[in-house]
Design a protein around this motif. Structure first.
Motif, mmCIF file in Angstrom:
data_model
loop_
_atom_site.group_PDB
_atom_site.id
_atom_site.type_symbol
_atom_site.label_atom_id
_atom_site.label_comp_id
_atom_site.label_asym_id
_atom_site.label_seq_id
_atom_site.Cartn_x
_atom_site.Cartn_y
_atom_site.Cartn_z
ATOM 1 N N LEU A 1 43.845 12.980 78.698
ATOM 2 C CA LEU A 1 44.535 13.868 79.813
ATOM 3 C C LEU A 1 44.813 15.314 79.360
ATOM 4 O O LEU A 1 45.046 15.504 78.026
ATOM 5 N N ARG A 2 44.475 16.179 80.305
ATOM 6 C CA ARG A 2 45.030 17.413 80.059
ATOM 7 C C ARG A 2 46.012 18.124 81.070
ATOM 8 O O ARG A 2 46.070 17.509 82.064
ATOM 9 N N VAL A 3 46.717 19.201 80.656
ATOM 10 C CA VAL A 3 47.664 19.542 81.813
ATOM 11 C C VAL A 3 46.685 20.337 82.694
ATOM 12 O O VAL A 3 45.904 20.914 82.470
ATOM 13 N N GLY A 4 47.202 20.030 84.014
ATOM 14 C CA GLY A 4 46.496 20.606 85.300
ATOM 15 C C GLY A 4 45.379 19.751 85.537
ATOM 16 O O GLY A 4 44.732 19.787 86.562
ATOM 17 N N GLN A 5 45.331 18.579 85.024
ATOM 18 C CA GLN A 5 43.920 17.637 85.379
ATOM 19 C C GLN A 5 44.717 16.864 86.560
ATOM 20 O O GLN A 5 45.611 16.357 86.522
ATOM 21 N N ALA A 6 43.701 16.311 87.377
ATOM 22 C CA ALA A 6 43.933 15.489 88.480
ATOM 23 C C ALA A 6 43.578 14.131 88.040
ATOM 24 O O ALA A 6 42.380 13.897 87.694
ATOM 25 N N LEU B 1 54.096 10.851 73.005
ATOM 26 C CA LEU B 1 53.696 11.931 73.897
ATOM 27 C C LEU B 1 54.275 11.210 75.223
ATOM 28 O O LEU B 1 54.390 10.281 75.651
ATOM 29 N N ARG B 2 54.816 12.595 75.965
ATOM 30 C CA ARG B 2 55.539 12.057 77.358
ATOM 31 C C ARG B 2 54.655 12.847 78.300
ATOM 32 O O ARG B 2 54.564 13.942 78.260
ATOM 33 N N VAL B 3 54.038 12.329 79.282
ATOM 34 C CA VAL B 3 53.034 12.802 80.465
ATOM 35 C C VAL B 3 53.649 12.851 81.598
ATOM 36 O O VAL B 3 54.123 11.800 82.247
ATOM 37 N N GLU B 4 54.132 13.848 82.535
ATOM 38 C CA GLU B 4 54.743 14.093 83.695
ATOM 39 C C GLU B 4 53.647 14.191 84.774
ATOM 40 O O GLU B 4 53.059 15.348 84.344
ATOM 41 N N PHE B 5 53.860 13.366 85.752
ATOM 42 C CA PHE B 5 52.877 13.541 86.718
ATOM 43 C C PHE B 5 53.495 14.195 88.166
ATOM 44 O O PHE B 5 54.719 14.069 88.249
ATOM 45 N N TRP B 6 52.807 15.123 88.829
ATOM 46 C CA TRP B 6 53.480 15.587 90.139
ATOM 47 C C TRP B 6 52.341 15.294 90.793
ATOM 48 O O TRP B 6 51.394 16.001 91.174
ATOM 49 N N GLY B 7 52.724 14.038 91.583
ATOM 50 C CA GLY B 7 51.433 13.480 92.401
ATOM 51 C C GLY B 7 50.508 12.938 91.527
ATOM 52 O O GLY B 7 50.623 11.808 90.936
ATOM 53 N N ASP B 8 49.283 13.203 91.810
ATOM 54 C CA ASP B 8 48.165 12.966 91.011
ATOM 55 C C ASP B 8 47.741 14.081 90.117
ATOM 56 O O ASP B 8 46.420 13.951 89.430
ATOM 57 N N GLU B 9 48.428 15.148 89.643
ATOM 58 C CA GLU B 9 48.160 16.138 88.752
ATOM 59 C C GLU B 9 49.177 15.953 87.587
ATOM 60 O O GLU B 9 50.297 15.673 87.755
ATOM 61 N N VAL B 10 48.637 15.983 86.273
ATOM 62 C CA VAL B 10 49.375 16.088 85.145
ATOM 63 C C VAL B 10 50.115 17.559 85.147
ATOM 64 O O VAL B 10 49.700 18.584 84.780
ATOM 65 N N ARG C 1 52.448 19.915 74.391
ATOM 66 C CA ARG C 1 51.029 19.888 74.061
ATOM 67 C C ARG C 1 50.125 20.215 75.283
ATOM 68 O O ARG C 1 50.626 20.016 76.479
ATOM 69 N N ASP C 2 48.774 20.478 75.011
ATOM 70 C CA ASP C 2 47.767 20.846 76.089
ATOM 71 C C ASP C 2 47.284 19.541 76.461
ATOM 72 O O ASP C 2 46.567 19.406 77.700
ATOM 73 N N ARG C 3 46.899 18.583 75.581
ATOM 74 C CA ARG C 3 46.240 17.281 75.930
ATOM 75 C C ARG C 3 46.808 16.184 75.178
ATOM 76 O O ARG C 3 47.319 16.157 74.225
ATOM 77 N N VAL C 4 46.232 14.894 75.763
ATOM 78 C CA VAL C 4 46.503 13.695 75.042
ATOM 79 C C VAL C 4 45.023 13.020 74.997
ATOM 80 O O VAL C 4 44.310 13.029 75.898
ATOM 81 N N TRP C 5 44.859 12.518 73.616
ATOM 82 C CA TRP C 5 43.600 11.809 73.194
ATOM 83 C C TRP C 5 43.829 10.552 72.444
ATOM 84 O O TRP C 5 44.460 10.591 71.530
#
Length: 825
Positions: free
Chosen positions: A157-162, A207-216, A233-237
């Motif tokens: 996952l990446r920031v701004g990714q749908a 890591l904590r990933v917050e979604f805004w709708g379907d966007e990271v 962070r910028d990404r999750v791998w």
């Protein structure tokens, strides 16, 4: 921080240069080199410069981790990967740790799909970039693994990714992540609304990933203890956490395996349902078609370098023997019933010679680097020759700093280039100051870049992770490390990483004179005192330890341990008073060797014991026979159908295991007793139950009881039944009731005690009391009363929380006091 220039100076040795030239031209498929241990990272760095991938094989895991740290200063650290081994054996009913599996799969992914470095990000390159050096212990090289692990796709996952939240959750579950309420360990994830917490095995923090709708919207790391954010962070791998994923094919084969081998149904049924089971990796050969080795995933032009081959062969031999013992005693192999056992031989460790032949057959080179050799200066043979450089390991000074400074001055006088490498910046700066105080010119540099040779006129001091130094008289080069000079390894652990358990250190304030302590290098000694000493103008605290006399009849030796080196001293925990070791003697070494031998013997005995237990065939009991059911039906008592409640236990009157019947019956009894309004209590008419001083006092203080035993047999009751205690007296402190009770005891003495076991109440019991409360399960629910007292049912348990709304204040008595009984109005 790089030491590439230092590698240039070391690799100019003729033996090393000739060998590296042959490796670059691919003229030496097999080759043997001899040299000291400090040359290992330089040789690997030289092989990397030939442009070929390198697989460095070490004997132990600790050596592999140390080699990875040293290579980070000589080559690009993002191009070095550590391939760990399982903590368990292939046929052991235990699964490897999720962080171990995650790091292994991350390396395999980089090998099979290189070139995924993202925008020059160092963190991304360390996880997904191409690999030039793979460092692995011999255990990882010998173990077969499931084919195709390098093609498993991680969750990225990446920031701004749908990304759809449901798809992310399904991907984590498919990658063998466990869903929990709160993430605490690697391999877990939690979902709360539009927030996903996950702990990849390759990360130091979750890591904590917050979604805004379907966007990271945001990704950040946080601490497990207080859930506070550490950094963004910028990404999750997130790679998978298991090497055996429960795909549809695996689940179908697990169901088939369970039908053909019923003794495995406990595991195969859960695997068929898609539930990961501890130790399911032991069934890998029966659930997948093909297995492969690590060398199969390395490129065809890989240069395999086995470091210290003698120790690696010994370690490989022990691993293969242990694996065969577990396989022979495996619960799967020991299946009975005339069916063929499950074939798990494919997952066993391979022999090191077999792996070598397999690698040579794929076109890979197989080199060895040994610290032993017949002739260190032997010329290079074009075939499988033996060659060795002229360098030797630097002598350890073990804290003798003055001798180190003298040797540095002597080397400078003859034109040697001296380089001192410390693990931290602070010790390196102090080394520069100490050299300047002794009129030795020194210079602190951050990097020794490639192409820059060390200056012989000035001592070069820098920082690095080299563990040991070397002396090359042919190239006139000396490399010393802080560990060589000080005698102990400095801790350079990243403080951002998760904390680990520190080594237990001794507290000098808790020691008393005469206490036995153990020094890491000198053995068992006796604590004397704490003393201050002035050394070179500085006052320091020392721990004074006393050891055995080096000469017979002489005074005991004393060792002064600085206060900053207390991590080497621990308290002696043996049961008997030990004998003191001698400084410089071999007693401590012999004692440690005996302890290691004893531990190995115990481990071997445990392995044999567990193998014998697993090989022992169990006995399955058949269904209940008619005679057993007849015996159960003939049992004279009725068991309590309710499950045991251990949390409310006690042996008193309100114990949870009393057979008071179902809860609805007990509540009905309590309502009946609450509706009763007795007109009096035993001990005197006219007093209201639950009111008056006499009732309250009787409820608070138990009265004397009269216990009678009868030897005659009554219908339905065995001999020796215990009579019911009878409450006597009325008010608290009533002297007349006590005197009347004593006269009755004189007129009616108790019967002789019977040897029969304690049984239930008799039919002629006058009152319920301790004997009734402690009667055997299955006794009658009501006792027959004589005289004016009518037969009534037992009260419900007033201590039961389920009866809280139905309790009556007059029904609650002390645990040791008998229950009051009255006649109905």
């Amino acid at each position: 921080m790089t030491l590439a220039g230092l590698a240039d100076a070391v690799l100019t040795d003729p033996a090393l240069a000739t060998a590296l030239t042959g490796a670059a031209e691919r003229r030496l498929p097999t080759h043997e080199l001899t040299g000291p241990e400090p040359l290992r990272p330089f040789l690997v760095a030289g092989l990397v410069r030939t442009g070929r991938p390198v697989l460095a094989v070490t004997a132990t895991t600790r050596e592999a981790e140390q080699l990875v740290a040293e290579l980070g200063d000589l080559v690009d650290p993002t191009a070095v990967a550590y391939y760990p081994s399982w903590e368990t054996l292939p046929h052991e009913r235990l699964s490897p740790r999720s962080d171990t599996v995650g790091r292994r799969l991350a390396v395999l992914r980089r090998l099979c799909h290189p070139g995924e470095r993202q925008d020059g990000d160092p963190a991304a390159g360390a996880q997904t970039g191409p690999v030039q050096v793979v460092v692995a212990p011999v255990r990882s090289v010998l173990q077969p693994q499931v084919k195709g692990l390098g093609d498993l796709e991680p969750v990225e996952l990446r920031v701004g990714q749908a990304a759809d939240l449901d798809d992310v959750v399904a991907g984590l579950a498919g990658a063998a992540y466990s869903r929990v309420d709160l993430v605490e360990r690697r391999g877990e994830f939690a979902v709360r609304g539009g927030i996903v917490d996950l702990f990849p095995p390759t990360e130091e923090h979750p890591l904590r990933v917050e979604f805004w709708g379907d966007e990271v919207e945001e990704i950040r790391s946080f601490a497990v203890a207080d859930q506070r954010t550490i950094e963004t962070r910028d990404r999750v791998w997130a790679p998978p956490c298991r090497e055996l994923l429960l795909t549809d094919e695996v689940r179908a084969r697990a169901a088939e395996l369970g039908r053909s081998h019923p003794q495995l149904r406990e595991i195969t049924d859960k695997l068929e349902q898609g539930i990961a089971v501890e130790g399911m990796e032991a069934l890998v050969p029966a659930l997948v078609d093909e297995l492969e080795l690590l060398v199969d995933l390395m490129p065809a032009d890989t240069q395999v370098l086995v470091l210290d081959p003698e120790r690696a062969r010994a370690r490989a031999h022990d691993l293969v023997a242990t694996s065969e013992e577990f396989l022979a005693a495996s619960w799967a192999v020991a299946a009975g019933g005339g069916q063929a056992p499950v074939d798990l031989q494919a997952a066993s460790y391979r022999d090191l010679g077999e792996v070598r032949g397999h690698a040579l057959g794929r076109g890979q080179s197989w080199w060895t680097f040994s610290p032993f050799g017949l002739d260190a200066a032997a010329p290079l043979d074009e075939g499988a020759g033996v060659a060795g450089p002229a360098a030797r390991a630097a002598d350890p000074y073990r804290g003798d700093v003055e001798q180190a400074f003298k040797d540095i001055a002597a080397w400078r006088a003859v034109g040697f280039a001296v380089v001192v490498v410390h693990a931290g910046h602070g010790p390196a700066q102090r080394m520069v100051e100490a050299l300047g105080e002794r009129d030795l010119p020194a210079r602190m540099v951050d990097d020794v870049a490639r192409g820059v040779a060390p200056d012989p006129a000035v001592v070069t001091v820098t920082c690095g992770n080299l563990a040991h130094g070397l002396v090359d008289e042919r190239q006139r080069l000396v490399v010393l490390t802080g560990e060589d000079i000080v005698g102990q390894k400095a801790s350079t652990r990243d403080m951002r990483a998760m904390p680990v358990r520190r080594k237990r250190q001794i507290d000098p304030l808790e020691l008393k004179a005469g206490d036995f302590v153990v020094h890491e290098q000198h053995g068992v000694g006796r604590f004397v005192e704490m003393r201050q000493r002035e050394v070179n103008g500085a006052t320091r605290e020392y721990l004074v330890l006393e050891y055995g006399a080096s000469k017979r009849g002489g005074p005991p030796d004393r060792l002064y341990v600085p206060a900053d080196a207390l991590d080497q001293v621990t308290r002696y925990v043996g049961g008997e008073a030990p004998s003191l070791d001698r400084l410089g003697g071999g007693d401590w070494t012999k004692r440690k060797n005996r302890a290691r031998k004893a531990v190995r013997e115990i481990a071997a005995e445990l392995i044999k014991l567990y193998a014998a237990r697993q090989a022992t065939k169990g006995h399955a009991f058949g269904p209940d026979s008619p005679w057993q059911r007849e015996l159960e039906d003939a049992f004279p008592f009725q068991g309590d159908p309710r499950p045991a409640q251990h949390g409310r236990g006690g042996q008193g009157r309100h114990a949870a295991h009393r057979p008071d019947g179902p809860p609805d019956l007990r509540r009905r009894r309590l309502r009946q007793d609450r509706d009763r309004r007795p007109c009096g209590v035993q001990g005197g008419p006219g007093r209201q139950a639950g009111g008056g001083a006499g009732a309250d006092d009787a409820a608070r203080e138990p009265a004397p009881v009269d216990v009678h035993r009868a030897d005659e047999r009554l219908p339905g009751r065995p001999q020796g039944a215990l009579a019911v205690p009878v409450r006597q007296g009325g008010r608290r402190g009533d002297g007349r009731s006590r005197r009347r009770h004593r006269r009755r005891r004189r007129r009616h003495p108790p019967a002789a005690r019977s040897r029969h076991p304690l049984q239930g109440p008799r039919a002629d019991h006058r009152r319920r009391g301790a004997a009734v409360r402690r009667r055997a399960q299955g006794a009658d629910e009501a006792a027959a009363h004589v005289g004016r007292r009518a037969q009534h049912e037992r009260h419900a348990d007033p201590a039961d929380a389920r009866d809280g709304d139905h309790r009556h204040p007059g029904d609650v008595d002390d645990h040791d006091a008998p229950r009051r009984s009255g006649t109905r109005c």
